[in-house]
Design an enzyme around this catalytic site. Structure first.
Site, PDB file in Angstrom:
ATOM      1  N   ASP A   8       0.813  -1.061  -0.029  1.00 14.30           N
ATOM      2  CA  ASP A   8      -0.045   0.022   0.193  1.00 14.30           C
ATOM      3  C   ASP A   8       0.892   1.198  -0.045  1.00 14.30           C
ATOM      4  O   ASP A   8       2.243   1.235  -0.180  1.00 14.30           O
ATOM      5  CB  ASP A   8      -0.965  -0.018   1.157  1.00 14.30           C
ATOM      6  CG  ASP A   8      -0.129   0.165   2.437  1.00 14.30           C
ATOM      7  OD1 ASP A   8       0.729   0.121   2.547  1.00 14.30           O
ATOM      8  OD2 ASP A   8      -1.199   0.402   3.528  1.00 14.30           O
ATOM      9  N   CYS A  65       2.963  -3.465   4.056  1.00 15.80           N
ATOM     10  CA  CYS A  65       1.948  -2.166   4.382  1.00 15.80           C
ATOM     11  C   CYS A  65       2.781  -1.714   5.719  1.00 15.80           C
ATOM     12  O   CYS A  65       3.898  -1.844   6.168  1.00 15.80           O
ATOM     13  CB  CYS A  65       0.659  -2.587   4.440  1.00 15.80           C
ATOM     14  SG  CYS A  65       0.177  -3.744   5.836  1.00 15.80           S
ATOM     15  N   THR A  67       1.900  -1.671   8.783  1.00 13.44           N
ATOM     16  CA  THR A  67       2.545  -2.818  10.103  1.00 13.44           C
ATOM     17  C   THR A  67       2.550  -4.220   9.632  1.00 13.44           C
ATOM     18  O   THR A  67       3.070  -5.180  10.375  1.00 13.44           O
ATOM     19  CB  THR A  67       1.127  -2.870  11.230  1.00 13.44           C
ATOM     20  OG1 THR A  67       0.046  -3.132  10.320  1.00 13.44           O
ATOM     21  CG2 THR A  67       0.839  -1.475  11.766  1.00 13.44           C
ATOM     22  N   GLY A  68       2.022  -4.460   8.428  1.00 15.36           N
ATOM     23  CA  GLY A  68       2.245  -5.788   7.849  1.00 15.36           C
ATOM     24  C   GLY A  68       1.021  -6.446   7.871  1.00 15.36           C
ATOM     25  O   GLY A  68       0.596  -7.580   7.436  1.00 15.36           O
ATOM     26  N   HIS A  98       9.936 -23.086   9.366  1.00 18.01           N
ATOM     27  CA  HIS A  98       8.825 -23.561  10.173  1.00 18.01           C
ATOM     28  C   HIS A  98       7.296 -23.515   9.477  1.00 18.01           C
ATOM     29  O   HIS A  98       6.357 -24.373   9.539  1.00 18.01           O
ATOM     30  CB  HIS A  98       8.656 -22.981  11.391  1.00 18.01           C
ATOM     31  CG  HIS A  98      10.028 -23.461  12.169  1.00 18.01           C
ATOM     32  ND1 HIS A  98       9.848 -23.079  13.642  1.00 18.01           N
ATOM     33  CD2 HIS A  98      10.813 -24.236  12.108  1.00 18.01           C
ATOM     34  CE1 HIS A  98      11.006 -23.416  14.317  1.00 18.01           C
ATOM     35  NE2 HIS A  98      11.637 -24.291  13.398  1.00 18.01           N
ATOM     36  N   HIS A 133       6.515 -29.907  10.974  1.00 14.66           N
ATOM     37  CA  HIS A 133       6.181 -28.525  10.445  1.00 14.66           C
ATOM     38  C   HIS A 133       5.018 -28.480   9.435  1.00 14.66           C
ATOM     39  O   HIS A 133       4.257 -28.093   9.027  1.00 14.66           O
ATOM     40  CB  HIS A 133       7.003 -27.549   9.993  1.00 14.66           C
ATOM     41  CG  HIS A 133       8.185 -27.140  11.293  1.00 14.66           C
ATOM     42  ND1 HIS A 133       7.775 -26.402  12.571  1.00 14.66           N
ATOM     43  CD2 HIS A 133       9.463 -27.532  11.627  1.00 14.66           C
ATOM     44  CE1 HIS A 133       8.579 -26.285  13.177  1.00 14.66           C
ATOM     45  NE2 HIS A 133       9.643 -27.218  12.619  1.00 14.66           N
TER      46      HIS A 133
HETATM   47  C1  RB5 Z   1      -1.960   2.616   6.325  1.00 15.04           C
HETATM   48  O1  RB5 Z   1      -2.290   3.814   6.979  1.00 15.04           O
HETATM   49  C2  RB5 Z   1      -1.984   1.279   7.299  1.00 15.04           C
HETATM   50  O2  RB5 Z   1      -3.081   1.349   7.982  1.00 15.04           O
HETATM   51  C3  RB5 Z   1      -1.683   0.061   6.553  1.00 15.04           C
HETATM   52  O3  RB5 Z   1      -0.356   0.231   5.884  1.00 15.04           O
HETATM   53  C4  RB5 Z   1      -1.461  -0.823   7.475  1.00 15.04           C
HETATM   54  O4  RB5 Z   1      -0.434  -0.934   8.368  1.00 15.04           O
HETATM   55  C5  RB5 Z   1      -2.655  -1.677   7.939  1.00 15.04           C
HETATM   56  O5  RB5 Z   1      -2.578  -2.756   8.361  1.00 15.04           O
END
Ligand code: RB5
Length: 144
Positions: A8, A65, A67-68, A98, A133
């Site tokens: 994103d 993204c 936080t991922g 794993h 695994h």
């Molecule tokens: C974007 O602001 C943020 O919400 C997105 O990159 C991500 O962290 C969502 O899980």
């Protein structure tokens, strides 16, 4: 090897850097977007990447993204996807050894670009251990 990649807006700069770096290493990289810093919804690029991995159009995927978590949650809705979130080299190794993750997810807002590259190297270079695994992975799919 053909690798699909998506992000994103929060991961777009890291994605661009990884595309160039993976290309220099000889990988064929398919970019599923996004390609601007304009705010967008991670699911709009995660689903196409997941479908490409499931169909074998790309062998593996990388998703970024902030936080991922948005990417990982979306990607793991697909039965053929094991998307693993990694934020250190060691977790990059373990997510392959794993979990045999076929998509690597990274939190762009919480790691450096160099750490992202270390994680990708670890994930690509580590072998799946199989054994117990594999048994655990076999129990993941939800069949209704
Ligand atoms: C974007 O602001 C943020 O919400 C997105 O990159 C991500 O962290 C969502 O899980």
């Amino acid at each position: 090897m053909k690798i699909g990649i998506c992000s994103d807006h929060a991961g777009v700069a890291y994605k661009a850097e990884l595309i160039g770096w993976l290309g220099e290493k000889g990988f064929e990289v398919v970019n599923f977007g996004t390609d601007t810093e304009e705010s967008m919804d991670y699911s709009d690029v995660a689903h196409p990447l997941a479908e490409a991995v499931e169909k074998g159009e790309v062998e593996k995927g990388i998703a970024l993204c902030g936080t991922g978590n948005g990417m990982a949650i979306t990607l793991n809705k697909h039965q053929g996807i094991r998307a693993g979130l990694a934020w250190s080299r060691e977790i990059g190794e373990l997510v392959k050894a794993h979990n045999n993750a076929n998509v690597l997810v990274m939190p762009a807002r919480f790691i450096s670009p160099d750490t992202a590259k270390e994680i990708v190297d670890a994930w690509l270079e580590t072998a799946f251990e199989g054994g117990r695994h594999q048994r655990r992975i076999d129990k993941i799919p939800v069949c209704r």
